[in-house]
Design a protein around this motif. Structure first.
Motif: not given
Length: 895
Positions: A386-395
């Motif tokens: 359930d991690a938001p996509l913004s966290e995925v992009q940042r990483l």
């Protein structure tokens, strides 16, 4: 003139940051570029806080040479100060906690950290420099932290904010005063405005996200709308809230968001405002309240995207292997299914990640039968479903990831590849508006970080001129040139380092010849490695290298070199903090290249390797890592430390040529804190891996501490002889071991023959002198002088360090102080005037005089004349020289 300023409508974080900055810039003046919030004005008035602030009206902006901005980095929020940005010669320092944005002001010094308050950043620097706070200052800084973080409850609050608040309390901050000014009772006007906002609150659902918009219109200005908005959000329990209030012929907009899908900082940019993703504000002229609301709704429909999470774009299921698999077996699976990454699992839980590159290199080095557990990445970024996509992009962007595991608990649930993210980004791009809004089309500063101002401020003019010329020559040659490695690392750390290393994308030797001709420098080239050294007329040296990549034919071998790009050149380096480069070409001068996250690792004080076989290919990097840990206050990442243990366990240090170990070892002993580095190397198991008898303990530590004290003492004496510190430490290290062990360790280190001979003879001398001193019944200065006069200064200092008895160390110190300073008054001419014929007798007389002076038997020239006539009476018989007995010598025949 230095000036400290902040944003318009200054709050407590802005005020506290200005006060903190003033302690770092004691000569700077303070100026508010606009108004302050009501609570800030009341605090200054009621507490009589000693703050000297310049008046904006009539202030000469032309006189500013350095502008220090705190709690702000957008030109639209600094009022009239925006007009001087970009002025030639203006130095800008920025301290801020807001998220990075392409339109940010580019500072020559930027201290940017995403913490809860800018006060936290500045207080951290004050604590590092051990700057004291008064009780009043501590209270104000606490106000800044507590207000900005909502009493440490907002979601952007970090551990650093808690530590900063605790430090304020330890300095006597008055929490009653803090509470009083943050939680003040509302005025009648504020109560009326809050009631109006409650009454007008409307809930709008935009792309599935619920948000509240409240409006009001007043004849007079009412302050602290941000505080009222916060209260309204708590009362309405709204995740997203916008308040629009028209007063003083302007519409004031305040926004709050708890959802990552709604970045209010980006939304209010369209109105010329700014702030965080969670809190932002703007002041809008020339639009009615209705127009602002309609435009806000339009922007929200465009800006708020349906919230996607990791599980929406991940690939599942994911092929994985158990930890017992061999590297060769993993490589076969990767080749069969065309995989670049393989998760490693233990009893269903993901414990690591193996890359195709590591597998291929490991097989090349004959490690195909090793378990994947030994060379997998043990520390890897991961996200929950359930991690938001913004966290995925940042990483994935910040860490240059090609594969991101999606983990539920500890179990592998799926994975997001670079292709998955690109596919989603492309689909998302197709749904975005083609053109930006009019207010968003203003020219933005470069998104690439430049350190040109840092180069100008940190380096001497001659080095700056050299770098500029290097770029000009590269432009003329049609190539790119970069300064790289430790020079760039230390530049960012603000440490002095003038060892200039240049890397050229092209023929480095040909470039070195062109640059050398312009500098009238001697060029020494090494065609095998594509490198050259420029020696300028004054002796200053510059290293030039061709951008290259390396491969190792077997573990611990010397590298084989091939030409390559700057990125591949940086990739071959040891640690991310050393894989930084600065372009020197004209248009790109000062552009910082950071492909592997070195800047972040510098901020985190982490030593991270670039690729997993780094210690296999060059085990001496372990010694270098320990050196950097101590010198820069860093720490090895857990993954790097595990790979260190693997390299030691495999005995790779046994395969390294002794001279390479000696080079790193001597560099360790040259450092300011060699014992701390040796202790760290020992904790990693490296010393006994170099030689089984190279064991250190408490005795060694005490000896090294005494050696450090001795070297410091000697430096402060300003004596003519300058020791080589590493030789002193090496002699101290070897002396405590039996002769056979010491010789075996020295053979393993394999220093150059001349150096080995010097150390070997010095060790023999050191042992003999230590034995003589310990056996002596009394410490007579002349005897100590005779023993030590012919010993190298490193041997004497090592002897002083290994002596435990204070009187013996004092005697050696007295010898060093006297050597070259205490001399007889009489000279050869004086002896000739006395009628003594020149010859060997002169040496005997002068040494006898020296020894008598050292032992305090004679003090003056007349004393010496009497001593010579009495001691050498026979040379005066009938005015003719007679044979005289030589001066007394110790039993071992030393002078």
């Amino acid at each position: 003139m230095e000036l400290i300023s902040t944003h318009i409508h200054a709050d407590f974080d802005a005020l506290a940051s200005m006060v903190a900055a003033a302690k770092l810039y004691p000569k700077a003046r303070l100026l508010f570029p606009g108004s302050q919030e009501r609570n800030v004005r009341e605090f200054l008035r009621e507490t009589k806080f000693p703050l000297r602030v310049e008046r904006l009206r009539g202030f000469s902006l032309d006189a500013i040479t350095r502008l220090v901005l705190v709690d702000v980095k957008r030109g639209t929020r600094i009022g009239p100060l925006k007009e001087i940005l970009g002025r030639p010669g203006l130095e800008v320092h920025v301290y801020d906690h807001h998220p990075v944005h392409p339109k940010d002001i580019a500072g020559s010094l930027e201290v940017l950290r995403e913490v809860g308050a800018t006060t936290t950043i500045l207080l951290g620097i004050l604590r590092e420099q051990e700057v004291a706070l008064t009780q009043q200052e501590a209270t104000l800084l606490a106000l800044g932290i507590y207000e900005e973080t909502g009493f440490l409850t907002f979601t952007n609050t970090t551990e650093a904010d808690f530590q900063a608040a605790a430090h304020c309390l330890s300095c006597g901050a008055n929490l009653a005063l803090v509470s009083d000014f943050i939680r003040r009772e509302l005025t009648a006007e504020q109560v009326g405005l809050l009631n109006e906002l409650i009454r007008s609150a409307e809930t709008h659902t935009v792309n599935g996200v619920a948000m509240v918009i409240s409006t009001a219109s007043l004849e007079r200005y009412v302050g602290d709308l941000a505080m009222l908005t916060h209260k309204l959000r708590d009362m309405e329990n709204s995740n997203v809230l916008f308040t629009l209030v028209r007063m003083d012929n302007r519409v004031h907009l305040v926004a709050r968001s708890r959802l990552e899908a709604v970045d209010v900082g980006r939304i209010v940019e369209a109105f010329g405002g700014g702030g965080h993703a969670t809190a932002a504000s703007a002041t809008i002229k020339d639009l009615t309240l209705f127009q602002v609301k309609e435009r806000l709704l339009h922007i929200l429909r465009e800006a708020v995207r349906p919230l996607k999470r990791a599980q929406d774009i991940m690939t599942a299921p994911v092929k994985a292997i158990p930890e017992r698999f061999t590297i060769r077996g993993a490589a076969e699976i990767m080749n069969r299914f065309n995989l670049a990454y393989l998760p490693v699992i233990r009893r269903g839980e993901m414990i690591g990640l193996l890359t195709r590159e590591v597998a291929d290199k490991a097989i090349f080095h004959g490690l195909g039968d090793a378990a994947v557990h030994d060379y997998m990445i043990g520390e890897f970024p991961r996200v929950a479903p359930d991690a938001p996509l913004s966290e995925v992009q940042r990483l994935m962007v910040e860490r240059s990831l090609g594969f991101l595991p999606v983990v539920k608990g500890e179990r592998l649930h799926g994975a997001i590849t670079r292709a998955d993210l690109l596919r989603h980004t492309y689909e998302d791009l197709l749904t975005r508006p083609t053109f930006a809004t009019a207010d968003d089309r203003e020219l933005a500063g470069p998104s690439v970080r430049t350190v040109a101002s840092l180069l100008a401020n940190q380096l001497p003019p001659r080095v700056q001129s050299l770098l500029r010329l290097a770029g000009t020559v590269a432009d003329e040659a049609g190539t790119r040139v970069y300064t790289v490695g430790g020079f760039v690392r230390d530049l960012l750390l603000r440490h002095e380092n003038l060892d200039v290393d240049l890397v050229v994308e092209g023929d480095g030797i040909a470039y070195a010849e062109r640059l050398g001709a312009r500098l009238s420098a001697k060029v020494t080239s090494h065609p095998k490695f594509g490198t050259a050294v420029l020696t300028l007329p004054d002796g200053f040296k510059v290293d030039v290298a061709t951008a290259r990549t390396e491969y190792y034919e077997y573990p611990a071998a010397l590298p084989t070199v091939e030409h390559s790009s700057i990125k591949m050149d940086l990739y071959r380096r040891d640690f991310t903090v050393n894989a930084l480069a600065v372009c020197l070409n004209g248009e790109r001068y000062g552009e910082l290249l950071d492909f592997f996250g070195g800047q972040q690792d510098l901020r985190d004080r982490t030593l991270r390797i670039i690729q997993n076989l780094s210690f296999v290919e060059d085990p001496t990097r372990i010694l270098r890592a320990a050196r950097f840990e101590v010198r820069f206050g860093m720490h090895l990442s857990k993954h790097a430390e595990q790979l260190t243990a693997n390299a030691v366990q495999m005995g790779l240090l046994d395969k390294v040529a002794g001279i390479r170990i000696f080079t790193e070892f001597s560099m360790i002993l040259q450092e300011t804190r060699p014992w701390a580095i040796l202790a760290r190397v020992n904790a990693l198991g490296v010393l006994t891996a170099i030689h089984p008898r190279l064991v250190i303990g408490g005795t060694t530590e005490r000896r090294f501490q005494r050696a450090a004290e001795v070297l410091t003492w000697h430096e402060l004496q300003y004596l003519a002889e300058k020791p080589v510190p590493w030789r002193v430490y090496l002699l101290v290290l070897l002396e405590e071991r039996p002769g056979t062990e010491a010789r075996a360790i020295l053979r393993r280190l394999s220093p150059p023959p001349k150096t080995a001979d010097t150390i070997g003879r010095g060790l023999v001398q050191l042992r003999a002198l230590a034995k003589s001193l310990l056996r002596a019944r009394g410490v007579v200065p002349s005897r100590v002088y005779r023993w030590l006069a012919d010993a190298p200064v490193e041997v004497v200092l090592a002897l002083m360090a290994v002596m435990v008895r204070p009187e013996l160390r004092k005697a050696i110190g007295d010898f060093l102080s006297a050597k070259g300073r205490v001399r007889p008054f009489l000279r050869g001419d004086d002896l000739r005037a006395l009628g003594i014929r020149p010859g060997p007798i002169y040496r005997d007389i002068l040494y006898s005089l020296l020894y008598a002076r050292l032992d305090g038997h004679i003090q003056s020239r007349d004393d010496e004349l009497r001593f010579v006539r009495r001691r050498f009476a026979r040379v005066f018989v009938a005015g003719k020289e007679a044979s005289a007995p030589p001066p007394a010598r110790p039993a071992d025949g030393r002078r």
